[in-house]
Motif scaffolding. Sequence first.
Motif, short mmCIF file in Angstrom:
data_model
loop_
_atom_site.label_atom_id
_atom_site.label_comp_id
_atom_site.label_asym_id
_atom_site.label_seq_id
_atom_site.Cartn_x
_atom_site.Cartn_y
_atom_site.Cartn_z
N ASP A 54 -22.20 -19.05 -3.84
CA ASP A 54 -22.37 -18.50 -2.51
C ASP A 54 -23.82 -18.07 -2.25
OD1 ASP A 54 -21.57 -17.84 0.00
OD2 ASP A 54 -20.68 -15.92 -0.52
N ASP A 129 -21.28 -23.39 -6.52
CA ASP A 129 -19.96 -23.48 -5.90
C ASP A 129 -20.06 -23.57 -4.38
OD1 ASP A 129 -18.61 -23.43 -8.26
OD2 ASP A 129 -18.13 -21.30 -8.21
N ASP A 130 -21.06 -22.94 -3.81
CA ASP A 130 -21.15 -22.91 -2.35
C ASP A 130 -22.58 -22.58 -1.94
OD1 ASP A 130 -20.78 -22.75 0.34
OD2 ASP A 130 -19.46 -21.00 0.33
N ASP A 148 -19.94 -27.38 -2.40
CA ASP A 148 -20.00 -27.35 -0.94
C ASP A 148 -21.43 -27.04 -0.51
OD1 ASP A 148 -19.58 -27.17 1.74
OD2 ASP A 148 -18.29 -25.41 1.68
#
Length: 256
Positions: A54, A129-130, A148
Amino acid sequence: MSRRILPVRALATAGAIAVLVAGLGACASADEDKDPDHRTFAFQGSTLTIDADDSGLEIVAADGNPSGKAEVTRWFQGSVAIGSDPEVTWSMDGDRLKLRTHCTGVVADCATKHRVEVPRGVAVKVRSDDGSVRARGFRDGLEIRTADGSVRVSDSSGPLEMHSDDGSLRADVSARQVKASTRDGSVRLVLATVPDLVETRSDDGSVTVSLPRETYKVSAESDDGSVDVSVPRDDASSHVVNARTQDGEVTVRTAN
């Protein structure tokens, strides 16, 4: 016709949340942080693994960076209306730099960005992850995988591998070996040096490979889209290009 009547407490809570949402306004942006945090991490070995969740990442190979040390700058902006305060953490364990953002609760709005400066001569592996990833300046191996987010690589000459489960891939490099795959997004490669091997694939998106003038062994396929190969071809060439997509156009051309 029946009508559901919410309890007064539920109405008050819903109203309070609506006021909080209205008060927060636009989404948080890490660029709003005008006083970022800085830290230097020592690591072991010739490969650095960056494990992020994130967060947007910018990774740079820097000449002036001391050997065995990673210089990290962190921008953070965020808030949680109801719940625990947001928290950002960073740590180094051996050769793994771990970057985390914890932002959960009611009306949680957080944004984080990291810039990691790595000494030249160090290979880098990225696991995200993001978040989007940007990298430049690498002469050694560079491997980027994100679940992502988009990936952009420039000014690099070492072996390059990029993968995104959901995001576009772009590279403007002089690497002799490039592998790029995405499940959902386009792929665009511009190579300044004649490569030994290019392997690129998209499950859903166009694929474009621009190459220096040379003769190549090319395999180009699309299950649903046009295929245009305009570079000179020879199946005996030692310069191999494989470009495939399930849905989209495939273009293999000579760079201008």
